[in-house]
Design an enzyme around this catalytic site. Structure first.
Site, short mmCIF file in Angstrom:
data_model
loop_
_atom_site.label_atom_id
_atom_site.label_comp_id
_atom_site.label_asym_id
_atom_site.label_seq_id
_atom_site.Cartn_x
_atom_site.Cartn_y
_atom_site.Cartn_z
N HIS A 1 -2.39 -10.58 11.80
CA HIS A 1 -1.87 -9.30 11.32
C HIS A 1 -1.61 -8.46 12.58
CE1 HIS A 1 -1.29 -5.45 9.61
NE2 HIS A 1 -2.40 -4.97 10.11
N CYS B 1 -3.55 -3.80 4.39
CA CYS B 1 -2.65 -4.87 4.87
C CYS B 1 -3.06 -6.24 4.38
CB CYS B 1 -2.60 -4.88 6.39
SG CYS B 1 -2.07 -3.32 7.08
N GLU C 1 0.84 -1.19 0.00
CA GLU C 1 0.00 0.00 0.00
C GLU C 1 0.88 1.24 0.00
OE1 GLU C 1 -1.92 0.83 3.96
OE2 GLU C 1 -1.63 -1.32 4.16
N SER D 1 -7.42 -2.93 6.35
CA SER D 1 -8.42 -1.88 6.58
C SER D 1 -9.21 -1.61 5.33
CB SER D 1 -7.72 -0.59 7.04
OG SER D 1 -7.32 -0.73 8.38
P1 HMG Z 1 -3.76 5.89 21.63
O1 HMG Z 1 -4.43 7.20 21.55
O2 HMG Z 1 -2.32 5.84 21.98
O3 HMG Z 1 -4.63 4.90 22.54
O4 HMG Z 1 -3.93 5.16 20.23
P2 HMG Z 1 -4.79 4.71 24.10
O5 HMG Z 1 -4.71 6.00 24.81
O6 HMG Z 1 -6.02 3.90 24.20
O7 HMG Z 1 -3.52 3.86 24.60
C1 HMG Z 1 -3.17 2.65 24.01
C2 HMG Z 1 -3.00 1.59 25.11
O8 HMG Z 1 -1.97 2.03 26.02
C3 HMG Z 1 -4.25 1.36 25.95
O9 HMG Z 1 -4.29 -0.04 26.25
C4 HMG Z 1 -3.97 2.16 27.22
O10 HMG Z 1 -4.67 1.67 28.36
C5 HMG Z 1 -2.49 1.94 27.37
P3 HMG Z 1 -5.64 -0.89 25.99
O11 HMG Z 1 -6.68 -0.28 26.86
O12 HMG Z 1 -5.98 -0.74 24.51
O13 HMG Z 1 -5.26 -2.30 26.34
N1 HMG Z 1 -1.80 2.97 28.17
C6 HMG Z 1 -0.79 2.71 29.01
N2 HMG Z 1 -0.19 1.56 29.36
C7 HMG Z 1 0.85 1.63 30.26
N3 HMG Z 1 1.27 2.79 30.82
C8 HMG Z 1 0.70 3.96 30.50
C9 HMG Z 1 -0.39 3.96 29.56
N4 HMG Z 1 -1.18 4.92 29.02
C10 HMG Z 1 -2.04 4.30 28.17
N5 HMG Z 1 1.13 5.11 31.05
C11 HMG Z 1 -3.97 3.45 18.60
C12 HMG Z 1 -3.68 3.79 20.04
C13 HMG Z 1 -3.68 1.98 18.36
C14 HMG Z 1 -5.46 3.73 18.31
C15 HMG Z 1 -3.06 4.34 17.72
O14 HMG Z 1 -1.72 3.97 17.91
C16 HMG Z 1 -3.38 4.23 16.23
O15 HMG Z 1 -4.25 4.94 15.71
N6 HMG Z 1 -2.65 3.35 15.51
C17 HMG Z 1 -2.85 3.13 14.07
C18 HMG Z 1 -4.08 2.33 13.76
C19 HMG Z 1 -3.95 0.87 14.11
O16 HMG Z 1 -2.87 0.33 14.25
N7 HMG Z 1 -5.11 0.16 14.19
C20 HMG Z 1 -5.12 -1.26 14.45
C21 HMG Z 1 -6.29 -1.99 13.81
S1 HMG Z 1 -6.47 -1.60 12.08
C22 HMG Z 1 -5.20 -2.51 11.28
O17 HMG Z 1 -4.60 -3.35 11.89
C23 HMG Z 1 -4.90 -2.17 9.87
C24 HMG Z 1 -3.63 -1.36 9.65
O18 HMG Z 1 -2.50 -2.19 9.83
C25 HMG Z 1 -3.63 -0.72 8.27
C26 HMG Z 1 -3.89 -1.59 7.04
O19 HMG Z 1 -4.74 -2.46 7.01
O20 HMG Z 1 -3.25 -1.28 6.03
C27 HMG Z 1 -3.50 -0.22 10.63
#
Ligand code: HMG
Length: 414
Positions: A244, A113, A81, A334
């Protein structure tokens, strides 16, 4: 008829950014990245590497390790991609760099992906249908994952490629004839034309991934052969479950969802496991998933290549004892399309298990945040390879709207 992957070779770029450098620069607690997301390091391409060189370097390593003459390749599929042109496919640059003959079908596949799996399934069907005669298919999944600097997606970037040789009587993975697919038009992650960085609705993308997993896994479960007994769980037939992995914690979320669905569908098994569901799911994750995601935690998201990086890493880590064991594989792209399937690792895997991934990871140059941001800004510039460069091919830059590539040894000799 047994068809699948005879051998894999991975390639990762020469630079690596540790998460502590990113956490400090973005003023984010390090534990959020290392525990919350599970990421340890992010692979970063220096300016001399792009998606074409990542793909070609993985392909060259594979052909060399397998001692395959490029003329034996009758189908070359590159899944990505990270397209470098709206019309000219990444695959044709790779075809040229690898010296593959003119009588070869070459094209690029895109569905976020999922495209790596789409390419593999296309190649498997091509071999099963006898389209290539004695010739083999080369599938390469390659990507550079990019989000806006400072955005929540930034720590989930990465880059890399995995090349796979697809043929009869494979030694790495016999791909199941059955699979379960699931597709749905969602705006969870996308990259409009003209943008280098993806746009993403992060939390929603996690929900979309898990919904697609439920859909594809449910479709596969009913097609499993021999059919499951009423009280039997599919995961009990599997040695490892590969996913994935956009970031390692996603694999934990996915496995938790999958085992619950699987166990609920198996009456007696569910009654046994329900009172201690979290504990049982965590134990299953430790045994069946954690050993598959080590490389991803050190490379980051490689989009189309992510699932295959898990497979390459598992084969390298486990080797011969994997022979005769069965794997479950889940691919999500996605947008969205997903596929669940299984595969058996043949007893002869010991001869092809070492993909050199651990050596590549160990040889990378660690960069700081300034160098990382410089690399992001110079992504289309091309340049000289750094001392740690382990590839055959470099990107020299864009001249007259044409991308130029070279072979490292040839350049050094010139
Ligand atoms: P974020 O804003 O960092 O989310 O975004 P958050 O605030 O929910 O924190 C993430 C985790 O860290 C949470 O854990 C928090 O609790 C924890 P969870 O509740 O999920 O188990 N946390 C902590 N842990 C320890 N100490 C701390 C602390 N603070 C918070 N102090 C997000 C996270 C994944 C949404 C962001 O990184 C993102 O947008 N990533 C890109 C999208 C993505 O990877 N999506 C995955 C599914 S889609 C997919 O896989 C397809 C893709 O590969 C693309 C394709 O297909 O081509 C992306």
């Amino acid at each position: 008829m047994s068809v699948g992957i005879d051998r894999l070779a991975a390639y990762v770029p020469a630079y690596v950014l540790p998460m502590d450098a990113l956490a400090a620069a973005r003023n984010v607690p390090l534990e959020k990245l290392t525990h919350g997301l599970g990421v340890r390091e992010m692979a970063i391409p220096p300016p001399c590497e792009d998606v074409v060189t990542l793909a070609a370097n993985a392909g060259a390593r594979l052909l060399r390790a397998a001692e395959v003459d490029p003329g034996e390749i009758g189908l070359l599929l590159v899944a990505t991609e990270t397209a470098v042109d709206h019309a000219k496919p990444v695959g044709i640059f790779v075809h040229d760099l690898l010296g593959i003959g003119v009588h070869c079908r070459v094209f690029e596949l895109k569905h976020a992906c999922y495209a790596g799996t789409a390419a593999l399934m296309t190649a498997v069907d091509w071999v099963r249908a006898g389209r290539g005669g004695r010739r083999r298919a080369l599938v390469i999944a390659a990507d550079v994952a990019r989000y806006e600097l400072g955005s929540p997606g930034e720590p989930t970037q990465g880059a890399g490629a995995v090349a796979m040789l697809v043929q009869h009587d494979p030694r790495a993975l016999q791909v199941s004839e059955e699979s379960g697919v699931w597709a749905s038009n969602v705006y969870d992650f996308w990259r409009p034309l003209g943008r280098r960085e993806a746009l993403v609705d992060g939390k929603y993308s996690i929900e979309c991934y898990l919904d697609a997993l439920a859909g594809a896994f449910g479709a596969y479960r009913s097609r499993e052969r021999p059919a499951l007994e009423p009280d039997e769980a599919l995961v009990d037939r599997l040695a490892y479950c590969l996913y994935h992995v956009p970031f390692p914690k996603m694999a934990a979320k996915a496995h938790r969802r999958l085992v619950e669905l699987d166990w609920r569908a198996a009456g007696v098994r569910w009654r046994e496991v329900e009172p201690r569901l979290d504990e049982a799911a965590a134990a299953s994750y430790d045994a069946q998933v954690a050993p598959t995601i080590e490389a991803v935690a050190r490379v980051g998201n490689t989009y189309t290549a992510s699932l295959w990086l898990c497979l390459a890493s598992l084969l390298e880590r486990t080797g011969r004892p994997l022979g005769g064991r069965r794997l479950g594989l889940f691919s999500y792209g996605s947008g969205s399309c997903a596929e669940y399937f299984t595969g058996v690792v043949p007893g002869s895997v010991g001869a092809v298990a070492d993909g050199g991934l651990a050596r590549l990871l160990a040889a990378r140059t660690t960069i700081d945040i300034d160098e990382y941001e410089r690399c992001i800004g110079a992504a289309d510039a091309g340049g000289e390879p750094p001392a740690s460069f382990a590839g055959d091919f470099v990107f020299r830059g864009v001249r007259n709207d044409r991308r130029e590539y070279g072979r490292v040894a040839a350049e050094a000799a010139a």
